[in-house]
Design a protein around this motif. Structure first.
Motif, PDB file in Angstrom:
ATOM      1  N   ALA A 119       0.833  -1.212   0.000  1.00  0.00           N
ATOM      2  CA  ALA A 119       0.000   0.000   0.000  1.00  0.00           C
ATOM      3  C   ALA A 119       0.865   1.258   0.000  1.00  0.00           C
ATOM      4  O   ALA A 119       0.562   2.236  -0.696  1.00  0.00           O
ATOM      5  CB  ALA A 119      -0.929  -0.008   1.207  1.00  0.00           C
ATOM      6  N   GLY A 129       1.006   3.883  -2.962  1.00  0.00           N
ATOM      7  CA  GLY A 129       0.634   5.240  -2.574  1.00  0.00           C
ATOM      8  C   GLY A 129       1.688   6.260  -2.955  1.00  0.00           C
ATOM      9  O   GLY A 129       1.360   7.373  -3.380  1.00  0.00           O
ATOM     10  N   SER A 152      -4.559   7.977  -2.392  1.00  0.00           N
ATOM     11  CA  SER A 152      -3.631   6.922  -1.974  1.00  0.00           C
ATOM     12  C   SER A 152      -4.008   6.373  -0.604  1.00  0.00           C
ATOM     13  O   SER A 152      -3.866   5.173  -0.345  1.00  0.00           O
ATOM     14  CB  SER A 152      -2.199   7.462  -1.929  1.00  0.00           C
ATOM     15  N   VAL A 153      -4.500   7.244   0.271  1.00  0.00           N
ATOM     16  CA  VAL A 153      -4.907   6.804   1.608  1.00  0.00           C
ATOM     17  C   VAL A 153      -6.063   5.808   1.516  1.00  0.00           C
ATOM     18  O   VAL A 153      -6.025   4.737   2.128  1.00  0.00           O
ATOM     19  CB  VAL A 153      -5.313   8.014   2.482  1.00  0.00           C
ATOM     20  N   SER A 190       0.494   9.133  -5.487  1.00  0.00           N
ATOM     21  CA  SER A 190       0.477  10.518  -5.000  1.00  0.00           C
ATOM     22  C   SER A 190       1.516  11.375  -5.713  1.00  0.00           C
ATOM     23  O   SER A 190       1.290  12.567  -5.939  1.00  0.00           O
ATOM     24  CB  SER A 190       0.712  10.554  -3.484  1.00  0.00           C
ATOM     25  N   GLY A 194      -4.939   2.598   0.071  1.00  0.00           N
ATOM     26  CA  GLY A 194      -4.192   1.860   1.084  1.00  0.00           C
ATOM     27  C   GLY A 194      -5.121   1.181   2.078  1.00  0.00           C
ATOM     28  O   GLY A 194      -4.865   0.041   2.510  1.00  0.00           O
ATOM     29  N   LEU A 226      -2.987  13.286  -1.587  1.00  0.00           N
ATOM     30  CA  LEU A 226      -2.703  12.151  -0.716  1.00  0.00           C
ATOM     31  C   LEU A 226      -3.924  11.262  -0.488  1.00  0.00           C
ATOM     32  O   LEU A 226      -3.792  10.038  -0.371  1.00  0.00           O
ATOM     33  CB  LEU A 226      -2.190  12.639   0.644  1.00  0.00           C
TER      34      LEU A 226
END
Length: 288
Positions: free
Chosen positions: A32, A36, A130-131, A40, A134, A127
């Protein structure tokens, strides 16, 4: 037609070679983080942010998120640690909370932005996809660990939990709601939604001011977490009696409702008031 699906974990360990053990959860978290970083960084480039910004932030962000996730969990489960405080640091034994990771991560991003004089909302917007991706991947770690599952069920889709991982009250139940799967699917849908919004904003199809994507992330994730948390049998509780917090409050639901209100207000401020969100990452004149 509904196709029956019974999920059975192969166990938390991927392989073991002498003293070296590779666990599924650790592998998924590493995957992840790697995805990410690349995602990002690409989104930051689309937003014309400084090259290398994400790679500089990532180690600080990951460390802060892990610390925040652990100490948030310990704070609400202190009764389990008060007689053995050293176990607070034994994160490999389990016990982290996503809301704690969000708090720790947000603080680190604010401090990073103040250091680099970058817009907090611009950085956060690149971000959050990607969070959530994840979180989509990381929830499968709960599957391999046979944890964070829901109440017993006999639905066509269900999760088998071994006897050793069942709470005593459900010792005679074999199958439970696969809440890890519910949240993983929900999070994946949010990821697709956020990426679509990002592309529409970039192309000018919709107005997407700084902070809008972050508010949508909080809004959508919190909506899903409120109902999924209601199925779980291992919630963090504020008062009440486990496993259902009878007489108390489920912390994740309380936090999610708070974030829902915060995100809703942020979107109202951006689109209703047509004003920019205050930026905690930029120093105002006269401050240090």
């Amino acid at each position: 037609m509904i196709i029956p699906a019974v999920f059975t974990s192969p166990g938390p360990v991927l392989f073991q070679l002498g003293p070296i053990t590779l666990r599924w959860y650790g592998l998924l978290i590493a995957l992840a983080v790697l995805i990410g970083l690349n995602l990002s960084s690409w989104l930051a480039k689309q937003r014309n942010l400084e090259s290398g910004l994400i790679s500089d932030l990532l180690p600080i962000l990951v460390l802060a998120a892990i610390i925040g996730a652990r100490f948030y969990y310990v704070a609400f489960e202190w009764r389990s640690y008060q007689n053995s405080w050293w176990d607070v640091f034994a994160i490999w034994q389990g016990g982290i909370a996503i809301h704690g990771a969000l708090i720790g991560g947000t603080i680190s991003v604010i401090l990073f932005c103040r250091w680099r004089q970058v817009s907090f909302w611009d950085l956060l917007d690149v971000l959050v996809p990607s969070v959530i991706l994840g979180q989509t991947i990381g929830r499968w770690g709960n599957f391999f660990n046979s944890e964070a599952f829901g109440v017993p069920t006999q639905l066509p889709w269900k999760l088998f939990i071994p006897y050793s991982s069942r709470p005593p009250i459900f010792a005679d139940s074999e199958f439970f709601h696969p809440t890890f799967l519910y949240e993983s699917i929900w999070n994946l849908a949010i990821f697709i939604f956020l990426m679509t919004l990002f592309q529409w904003g970039k192309s000018g199809r919709i107005p997407l001011p700084s902070g809008a994507l972050s508010c949508m992330y909080l809004l959508c994730y919190s909506l899903g977490r409120v109902w999924i948390e209601g199925l779980r049998i291992d919630p963090l509780c504020l008062g009440g009696v486990p496993p259902f917090c009878d007489g108390g409050l489920r912390i994740a639901q309380l936090m999610s409702l708070s974030l829902l209100l915060l995100a809703g207000f942020g979107l109202f401020w951006l689109y209703g008031k047509r004003k920019s969100l205050p930026d905690p990452g930029l120093r105002t004149p006269g401050t240090s």
